[in-house]
Design a protein around this motif. Structure first.
Motif, PDB file in Angstrom:
ATOM      1  N   ALA A 473      30.715 -71.085  -5.678  1.00 37.77           N
ATOM      2  CA  ALA A 473      31.160 -70.717  -6.932  1.00 37.77           C
ATOM      3  C   ALA A 473      32.524 -70.040  -6.962  1.00 37.77           C
ATOM      4  O   ALA A 473      33.295 -70.524  -8.020  1.00 37.77           O
ATOM      5  N   LEU A 474      33.144 -69.478  -6.270  1.00 32.77           N
ATOM      6  CA  LEU A 474      34.479 -68.807  -6.364  1.00 32.77           C
ATOM      7  C   LEU A 474      35.559 -70.224  -6.347  1.00 32.77           C
ATOM      8  O   LEU A 474      36.473 -69.952  -7.159  1.00 32.77           O
ATOM      9  N   HIS A 475      35.234 -71.224  -5.394  1.00 33.07           N
ATOM     10  CA  HIS A 475      36.059 -72.565  -5.779  1.00 33.07           C
ATOM     11  C   HIS A 475      36.270 -72.951  -7.015  1.00 33.07           C
ATOM     12  O   HIS A 475      36.981 -73.748  -7.330  1.00 33.07           O
ATOM     13  N   ILE A 486      32.278 -61.535  -8.489  1.00 31.19           N
ATOM     14  CA  ILE A 486      31.924 -62.425  -7.596  1.00 31.19           C
ATOM     15  C   ILE A 486      32.410 -62.157  -6.056  1.00 31.19           C
ATOM     16  O   ILE A 486      31.740 -62.146  -5.119  1.00 31.19           O
ATOM     17  N   SER A 487      33.752 -62.002  -6.093  1.00 30.14           N
ATOM     18  CA  SER A 487      34.263 -61.664  -4.839  1.00 30.14           C
ATOM     19  C   SER A 487      33.819 -60.144  -4.318  1.00 30.14           C
ATOM     20  O   SER A 487      33.584 -60.073  -3.150  1.00 30.14           O
ATOM     21  N   GLY A 488      33.368 -59.143  -5.108  1.00 28.22           N
ATOM     22  CA  GLY A 488      32.991 -57.980  -4.771  1.00 28.22           C
ATOM     23  C   GLY A 488      31.649 -58.086  -4.081  1.00 28.22           C
ATOM     24  O   GLY A 488      31.436 -57.411  -3.063  1.00 28.22           O
ATOM     25  N   ILE A 489      30.800 -58.896  -4.823  1.00 28.29           N
ATOM     26  CA  ILE A 489      29.432 -59.002  -4.249  1.00 28.29           C
ATOM     27  C   ILE A 489      29.660 -59.673  -2.597  1.00 28.29           C
ATOM     28  O   ILE A 489      28.961 -59.362  -1.989  1.00 28.29           O
ATOM     29  N   LEU A 490      30.406 -60.854  -2.935  1.00 31.43           N
ATOM     30  CA  LEU A 490      30.573 -61.474  -1.728  1.00 31.43           C
ATOM     31  C   LEU A 490      31.279 -60.876  -0.654  1.00 31.43           C
ATOM     32  O   LEU A 490      30.815 -60.925   0.608  1.00 31.43           O
ATOM     33  N   GLY A 491      32.066 -59.858  -0.716  1.00 27.51           N
ATOM     34  CA  GLY A 491      32.618 -58.979   0.234  1.00 27.51           C
ATOM     35  C   GLY A 491      31.527 -58.046   0.978  1.00 27.51           C
ATOM     36  O   GLY A 491      31.436 -57.968   2.235  1.00 27.51           O
ATOM     37  N   LEU A 492      30.575 -57.375   0.281  1.00 27.87           N
ATOM     38  CA  LEU A 492      29.728 -56.738   0.741  1.00 27.87           C
ATOM     39  C   LEU A 492      28.615 -57.736   1.465  1.00 27.87           C
ATOM     40  O   LEU A 492      28.220 -57.021   2.605  1.00 27.87           O
ATOM     41  N   ALA A 506      38.355 -61.671   1.204  1.00 23.89           N
ATOM     42  CA  ALA A 506      37.930 -61.942  -0.061  1.00 23.89           C
ATOM     43  C   ALA A 506      38.089 -60.921  -1.282  1.00 23.89           C
ATOM     44  O   ALA A 506      38.444 -61.206  -2.285  1.00 23.89           O
ATOM     45  N   LEU A 507      37.853 -59.513  -0.680  1.00 27.02           N
ATOM     46  CA  LEU A 507      38.386 -58.384  -1.575  1.00 27.02           C
ATOM     47  C   LEU A 507      39.692 -58.495  -2.085  1.00 27.02           C
ATOM     48  O   LEU A 507      40.148 -58.140  -3.174  1.00 27.02           O
TER      49      LEU A 507
END
Length: 975
Positions: A473-475, A486-492, A506-507
């Motif tokens: 999704a980020l791409h 989304i990066s916040g969720i992905l980071g965790l 990512a964060l």
């Protein structure tokens, strides 16, 4: 022998156990039974016996059959069980249950916490408010309690091995809480089948509270009786009986299918025809059903295949549409199939519900068609159900069994089904639906949204899939704010996958991109997430630099500041800086804003409760009582709005603080609840810390072997992962090793705990007092100077932190590795420091050590006062090891220890006091149970203990006896 007798051939033991359980339920007790065995061995017939026995006893019976077809359907089994009864309640069924003394409409089964379960039975579009995962489970429990209130309830679940995961969680939650509810739960499990959540199912069926019945194959004599009854025209020859018995292995279902085929084809059951049944093997049912299907008319065969596709409980009209036949022709086909005992028809509802007589027969019919034909049938079934405005999940169940073809309507249905599933706290099904939607695939302008939805849903159940979806999704995303969330969720997610470098990258990238957008609240929240990642990476220098940068950031007055302050307080607590407590207290003054942010579906909603729980942990390091109260408030809110990981974390650390405070029973209850929640949800995160706390509980009770066992079950190998918090685990392991006399290993393990804490930037002995533990091992190894150096360092650090519990413990351990006047000085200061603190267990230990030191100096009379105090406090704490130690020291001091009597208001445990206060205010047992999230039986047990300790006989005497306690709120108050 009658046909009904034949249905229970050689099942007398099982029938007797069932009869006892039904009688117990009628008398208000409860039971959980599992009928376990191979396919066709007679489990479903025994379930029918339960139903008949319950009906004779006037018990309300609700039943469900799980199937592999609906294993992805959120709360599918729960809905099968409860929806028919709830429909009767809505229609004004005179048998509906309620609490005539509780809050709400006494005839409303939804009153109290049960209201949180409404979303399981309501479409997502019609929900005004959505409860959290735990709130739904607890709501279903109380809904079940309400239904069983005025009439005992029996829940029957056939083929539980295929039960959907949310329904399994319901059964697991129900299991330890059914005592004295007048509730009987009976499940059947087909052995040899792998279900949707094998670990959770194993946890349920191996629970000591589950009675397992294992019906085996029939004997040759019973097989002969069954065949004689099924073939009345000509008694079968012994050779024919033997052939049938060998072909079936004594399986009742296969024997009946053989008999039906023999009768239908006009085969004489003679010795000469024995060879015709030999060698059928494991595919016997498929072959026998196929033979019976060949004798059907084309219309009846089409009806059978249509119902096999629709699965159980199909309606005549839907089956007719799918078979391409008229309703009358379909009804004739159903009647023919019912006469052949292929189908069963429930005619109690306005539209008869049709199902197969056995799941194996449905499988045989379903597999008799080719893959392409089944694909087309499921696609057609989805179209028919959509046209009938069926629930999205029912349509999605068919779409999952079709091949992708780029159908955008299918994508829309699957996304709707996922939203419904998430609203019902069924993230597993939501992930399945969304991944299937991605395979369809969706249109390009819709794909990113589906990826985000799948990533967020999978974050609860499958970290790898979550990361894959969110990275994709980020791409594709251009909006920097959305990218940042989304990066916040992905980071965790990446952190919990032990990809810390990727998580930090990512964060950091998201924070840089967001800096230009002016969304400072989200920016601060992401910085909090970044700092949380770094704390877990074991790179203290980098963490310290980043924390210093974040401390200097300007404050905006928004909730993002609060989340960042939660993590900064955590970092300061690790280092032992007093600023941690000031920052944590300031955050708690703004906690309502954090709680409100946690109600949304944004990054804040995903993390707010977690960060607030971390802040409460910091408070507990300063004062156990304060930590308990703060965590209790977060638990209250998390139970209705938050997530399971946060609830596990809160119960875990509240348990540790109960132990510090000196309430061993409360600590055990919280830590065991944390383990139950982990097992129920499959969460492994934080388990080493939970088992470490429980090991300490066992050590306080003198059970070293139990402590060692629970640590071994912690899932920690010889080599620790690079990411994760393990100092608690290592410290507990060191204690066990030292108490077992393995001093060298204890020393190494305690030092490892210190190294691991330092890796998180920590040196605060209030977090883990590893220096004291290492010092005790060193002292026992005659390395006294090293031991004293370590405890002196711990005393210095504890003074800097300033918390009485940490300082008192450090001073006490200093005395244990010192001798003479200096040791007594340490103990005198320890007692003085701890006397007014909430750390009662540590205070009792200091008193015991002081009494022992005085006694060894010849001051036996002076020793008796602290030892008597210690004995009294230790007894109230439930610390049996310390009780024995204090009593032994009193004997050495020349005093006969008096019997410790636990009476009066001060003798009440915190749980007993909470129950007593609410009862004194006029709350009913049911209302108390609902408000404290315990069972009615637990309330009864606590009140009995209260009456005994206060020398009263009823609740009307509570208010005056509690001496003002009724004017104080229980500590578990709302935020």
């Amino acid at each position: 022998m009658t046909s009904s007798d034949l249905g229970l051939l050689e099942r007398g033991e099982e029938a007797a156990a069932i009869a006892r359980a039904v009688t117990a339920a009628r008398q208000g007790s409860s039971a959980f039974l599992l009928i376990d065995g191979a396919a066709g061995v007679g489990k479903t017939r025994l379930l029918g016996f339960v139903r008949d026995a319950a009906s004779e006893a006037d018990l309300r019976t609700l039943s469900a059959r799980a199937s592999d077809f609906e294993s992805d359907y959120s709360f599918g089994v729960v809905r099968q069980l409860l929806e028919p009864q709830l429909a009767g309640e809505r229609a004004g069924d005179s048998s509906r249950a309620g609490d005539t003394s509780g809050a709400g409409d006494p005839g409303d089964v939804w009153h109290g916490p049960a209201s949180h379960a409404r979303q399981v039975f309501t479409s997502a579009e019609n929900l005004e408010e959505v409860s959290g995962d735990f709130g739904v489970l607890h709501g279903l429990y109380w809904l079940t309690v309400n239904l069983a209130e005025n009439r005992p309830l029996v829940l029957l679940v056939d083929d539980v091995q295929w039960c959907d995961r949310p329904s399994l969680r319901y059964l697991a939650y129900l299991l330890p809480r059914i005592e004295n509810l007048g509730l009987l739960v009976v499940m059947t499990r087909r052995t040899g089948e792998t279900g949707s959540d094998e670990p959770l199912l194993r946890r349920i069926v191996t629970d000591p509270g589950v009675q397992v019945l294992r019906p085996g194959p029939l004997s040759g004599q019973a097989a002969a009786a069954l065949l004689e009854d099924a073939l009345p025209a000509q008694p079968p020859d012994q050779e024919f009986v033997t052939a049938c018995y060998q072909a079936s292995g004594g399986n009742p279902l296969l024997l009946r299918e053989l008999a039906r085929t023999v009768a239908a084809e006009g085969i004489a059951p003679t010795a000469a025809n024995s060879r015709r049944v030999e060698g059928l093997g494991p595919r016997a049912v498929n072959q026998l059903v196929a033979a019976r299907m060949e004798r059907l008319s084309p219309e009846a065969a089409a009806v059978a295949r249509a119902i096999a596709v629709l699965n159980d409980k199909a309606g005549i009209r839907t089956a007719a549409d799918l078979a391409g036949l008229g309703v009358a022709v379909t009804a004739d086909g159903v009647n023919a199939l019912e006469r052949m005992e292929i189908l069963c028809v429930d005619r109690t509802s306005p539209e008869p519900a049709i199902s197969f007589s056995h799941p194996l027969i449905r499988t045989a019919v379903y597999s008799s068609t080719g893959e392409a034909e089944r694909d087309a049938a499921h696609r057609n079934a989805a179209r028919i159900l959509a046209a009938a405005d069926a629930e999205p999940e029912k349509i999605a169940a068919h779409l999952l069994r079709t091949l992708p073809e780029g159908n955008q309507q299918a994508v829309s249905v699957l996304r709707q089904a996922a939203r419904t599933s998430l609203a019902r706290s069924g993230p597993e099904a939501a992930v399945t639906y969304l991944l299937r939607a991605l395979n369809e695939p969706p249109a390009e302008d819709e794909k990113t949204a589906v990826l985000c939805e799948a990533g967020f849903a999978a974050a609860k159940v499958d970290l790898k899939k979550s990361a894959q979806c969110l990275e994709r999704a980020l791409h594709a995303l251009a909006d920097p704010v959305r990218r940042a969330e989304i990066s916040g969720i992905l980071g965790l997610v990446l952190l919990y996958m032990e990809r810390a470098d990727d998580a930090a990258g990512a964060l950091e990238k998201a924070i840089d991109q967001l800096a230009e957008q002016g969304n400072t609240s989200l920016e601060r929240a992401l910085q909090a997430a970044l700092l949380e990642v770094l704390v877990n990476v074991c790179d203290p220098a980098r963490t310290s630099r980043q924390a210093d940068v974040m401390r200097r950031l300007p404050r905006t007055g928004e909730v993002g500041d609060d989340l960042l302050d939660c993590v900064l307080a955590k970092c300061d607590a690790f280092t032992g800086s007093r600023e941690a407590l000031g920052r944590a207290h300031e955050v708690m003054r703004r906690s309502e804003e954090i709680v409100r942010s946690g109600d949304g579906a944004s990054f804040f909603g995903a993390t707010a409760f977690w960060f607030l729980a971390n802040n409460c942990w910091v408070l507990g390091l300063g004062d156990p009582e304060e930590g308990i109260e703060a965590l209790s408030a977060v638990i209250d809110r998390t139970r209705t709005r938050g997530s399971f990981p946060t609830l596990v974390f809160c119960h875990n650390f509240r348990g540790l603080f109960w132990l510090e405070r000196g309430d061993v029973a409360e600590a055990e209850a919280d830590l065991k609840e944390a383990i139950r929640l982990q097992e129920m949800t499959g969460l492994a995160l934080g388990r080493p810390t939970v088992v470490a706390g429980l090991a300490r509980v066992f050590l306080e009770r003198g059970d070293i072997d139990a402590a060692a066992r629970i640590l071994d079950e912690g899932g920690v190998g010889e080599t620790l992962p690079k990411i994760g918090f393990f100092p608690y685990y290592l410290h507990a392991r060191a204690q066990v090793l030292r108490m077992r006399g393995d001093l060298e290993s204890a020393l190494r393990t305690a030092m490892s705990a210190g190294e691991r804490l330092a890796g998180h930037g920590g040196q605060n002995p209030a977090v883990v007092s590893w220096r004291s533990e290492a010092a005790l091992a060193l002292y026992a190894l005659d390395r006294e100077s090293e031991a004293r150096r370590l405890v002196a360092e711990e005393v210095e650090l504890a003074r800097r932190w300033g918390a009485p519990s940490a300082l008192g413990r450090a001073l006490r351990h200093s005395a244990l590795v010192t001798s003479g006047d200096e040791a007594l000085d340490f103990l005198t200061e320890a007692v003085s420091v701890l006397e007014k603190s909430s750390a009662r267990l540590e205070y009792a230990k200091a008193l015991t050590n002081m009494g022992a030191a005085l006694c060894r100096r010849g001051q036996r009379r002076a020793a008796r006062t602290p030892l008597r105090q210690a004995l009294d406090i230790a007894f109230r704490c439930g610390a049996s090891t310390l009780v024995d130690e204090a009593r032994a020291e009193l004997v050495l001091a020349g005093s006969k220890p008096r019997s410790v009597v636990m009476t009066g208001p001060e003798a009440l445990t915190p749980s007993e006091r909470r129950v007593a206060v609410l009862a004194a205010r006029g709350a009913t047992n049911r209302q108390i149970a609902q408000s404290l999230y315990v069972t009615p039986k637990t309330v009864e047990v606590h009140l009995s203990a209260v009456y005994r300790k206060l020398f009263i006989s009823n609740r009307t005497q509570l208010a005056s006896t509690l001496d003002g306690a009724t004017r104080r709120e229980p500590s578990a108050s709302a935020t």
